[in-house]
Design an enzyme around this catalytic site. Structure first.
Site, PDB file in Angstrom:
ATOM      1  N   HIS A 146      48.608  42.981  36.351  1.00 34.11           N
ATOM      2  CA  HIS A 146      47.633  43.770  37.112  1.00 34.11           C
ATOM      3  C   HIS A 146      46.313  43.884  36.348  1.00 34.11           C
ATOM      4  O   HIS A 146      45.230  43.725  36.921  1.00 34.11           O
ATOM      5  CB  HIS A 146      48.215  45.166  37.382  1.00 34.11           C
ATOM      6  CG  HIS A 146      47.294  46.107  38.083  1.00 34.11           C
ATOM      7  ND1 HIS A 146      47.306  46.301  39.440  1.00 34.11           N
ATOM      8  CD2 HIS A 146      46.309  46.926  37.605  1.00 34.11           C
ATOM      9  CE1 HIS A 146      46.392  47.185  39.781  1.00 34.11           C
ATOM     10  NE2 HIS A 146      45.770  47.581  38.679  1.00 34.11           N
ATOM     11  N   GLU A 147      46.392  44.142  35.055  1.00 34.47           N
ATOM     12  CA  GLU A 147      45.171  44.271  34.247  1.00 34.47           C
ATOM     13  C   GLU A 147      44.482  42.915  34.090  1.00 34.47           C
ATOM     14  O   GLU A 147      43.247  42.827  34.107  1.00 34.47           O
ATOM     15  CB  GLU A 147      45.502  44.870  32.874  1.00 34.47           C
ATOM     16  CG  GLU A 147      46.110  46.262  32.924  1.00 34.47           C
ATOM     17  CD  GLU A 147      45.309  47.229  33.774  1.00 34.47           C
ATOM     18  OE1 GLU A 147      44.064  47.142  33.780  1.00 34.47           O
ATOM     19  OE2 GLU A 147      45.931  48.069  34.455  1.00 34.47           O
ATOM     20  N   HIS A 150      42.470  42.340  37.164  1.00 31.92           N
ATOM     21  CA  HIS A 150      41.165  43.019  37.175  1.00 31.92           C
ATOM     22  C   HIS A 150      40.109  42.158  36.474  1.00 31.92           C
ATOM     23  O   HIS A 150      38.971  42.041  36.941  1.00 31.92           O
ATOM     24  CB  HIS A 150      41.263  44.376  36.478  1.00 31.92           C
ATOM     25  CG  HIS A 150      41.754  45.487  37.357  1.00 31.92           C
ATOM     26  ND1 HIS A 150      41.217  45.742  38.597  1.00 31.92           N
ATOM     27  CD2 HIS A 150      42.714  46.427  37.158  1.00 31.92           C
ATOM     28  CE1 HIS A 150      41.837  46.783  39.134  1.00 31.92           C
ATOM     29  NE2 HIS A 150      42.755  47.200  38.290  1.00 31.92           N
ATOM     30  N   GLU A 226      42.042  48.106  43.414  1.00 32.88           N
ATOM     31  CA  GLU A 226      43.432  48.268  43.013  1.00 32.88           C
ATOM     32  C   GLU A 226      44.356  47.442  43.904  1.00 32.88           C
ATOM     33  O   GLU A 226      45.312  46.830  43.426  1.00 32.88           O
ATOM     34  CB  GLU A 226      43.834  49.744  43.037  1.00 32.88           C
ATOM     35  CG  GLU A 226      43.203  50.596  41.952  1.00 32.88           C
ATOM     36  CD  GLU A 226      43.431  50.045  40.559  1.00 32.88           C
ATOM     37  OE1 GLU A 226      44.581  49.660  40.253  1.00 32.88           O
ATOM     38  OE2 GLU A 226      42.468  49.983  39.774  1.00 32.88           O
TER      39      GLU A 226
END
Length: 297
Positions: A146-147, A150, A226
């Site tokens: 997930h990071e 980003h 998100e």
């Protein structure tokens, strides 16, 4: 590990940012009949400088704020730390990174993580000790993905561009009031002093109202990104791992006061009773979005 093709859409966002600014400038020139053209360079420099300075020093600020322990390539660590370090590099490779992000950990009891940095080639990923010790390995892998998402999506840069445009817009709207205020101060006397105070009050009220709506726009973008990071993380790992990581966040307390200003950067951001003011969508919404995107209903 084979990489997957991912389009970050950064050029599209840069084009949109340029288009919005050019449209604003053309509108200003039209409304003022060209009288404001001499002020535009100062307006643009003033409004754009701080967001990009903040982005430039984001890694340094995060390291200091969270007291990060940053892993080194030539060092050996405990099996748990080594797994985290290697997993991050493997996922970054799969996402198509040519330069690996810095990998770090910080002491905190909450289950959280964040990514920062001015670009894909100058980025940092950090997780909390609470995440490493409380969440299972599949969930941690999804959080790391997930990071990475980003960073790959250019979310930090896009947020900076959005903040810069909002600053330009706010400065433009406040410009007439600010000029009128200082002009009134220069020619004021005892009889006009109440009027000057009224201008100051008007400027304060308009500024607060504009900042309120600007904050809502930034929060809305934060929630949207998100969903995008969850989707890409599910592609880098698999949807079940991503949903499992989100499910394990249920019941987690709100951020510590010292971490709240970094809420938009974190995996488990600040939540409020009214989602309009939250940096992150609810866990249920994030899971339902993944189920919809991957046809898992």
């Amino acid at each position: 590990m084979d990489s997957i093709k991912i389009n970050s859409g950064l050029w599209k966002r840069l084009f949109l940012f340029s288009f919005l600014n050019i449209s604003l400038i053309v509108t200003l020139l039209f409304i003022t009949n060209g009288d404001i053209i001499g002020l535009l360079p100062f307006l643009l420099i003033y409004s754009c400088t701080m967001p990009f300075v903040s982005l430039l020093f984001s890694k340094r600020s995060a390291k200091k704020a969270f007291n990060l322990f940053v892993f080194q390539d030539d060092q050996h660590y405990s099996p748990e730390y080594e797994w985290y370090f290697q997993t991050t590099h493997q996922l970054a490779t799969k996402a198509g990174f040519k330069k690996m992000p810095e990998v770090a950990i910080y002491e905190s009891s909450d289950m959280n993580a964040f990514a920062t940095g001015r670009s894909k080639n100058s980025s940092l990923i950090a997780i909390s000790s609470g995440l490493l010790h409380k969440m299972d390995s599949s969930g941690i892998e999804a959080v790391i993905a997930h990071e990475i998402a980003h960073i790959k999506n250019g979310d930090m840069v896009t947020q900076t561009l959005l903040q810069a445009f909002i600053n330009i817009l706010l400065a433009t709207i406040l410009l007439p009031i600010t000029f009128y205020k200082w002009a009134s101060i220069l020619i004021s006397d005892r009889d006009t002093e109440p009027f000057v105070w009224l201008i100051w009050l008007l400027e304060a009220v308009v500024t607060l109202v504009l900042l309120f709506f600007a904050n809502l726009i930034l929060k809305m973008y934060s929630r949207k990104r998100e969903f995008g990071a969850d989707f890409l993380a599910a592609r880098l790992t698999n949807p079940q791992k991503m949903m499992s990581a989100l499910q394990q966040l249920h019941g987690e307390p709100d951020l510590l006061p010292s971490q709240r200003k970094f809420a938009t950067s974190q995996f488990n951001g600040r939540r409020k009773w009214l989602e309009l003011f939250s940096t992150h969508p609810s866990v249920n919404k994030r899971i339902k979005n993944l189920q919809k995107k991957f046809n898992l209903n």
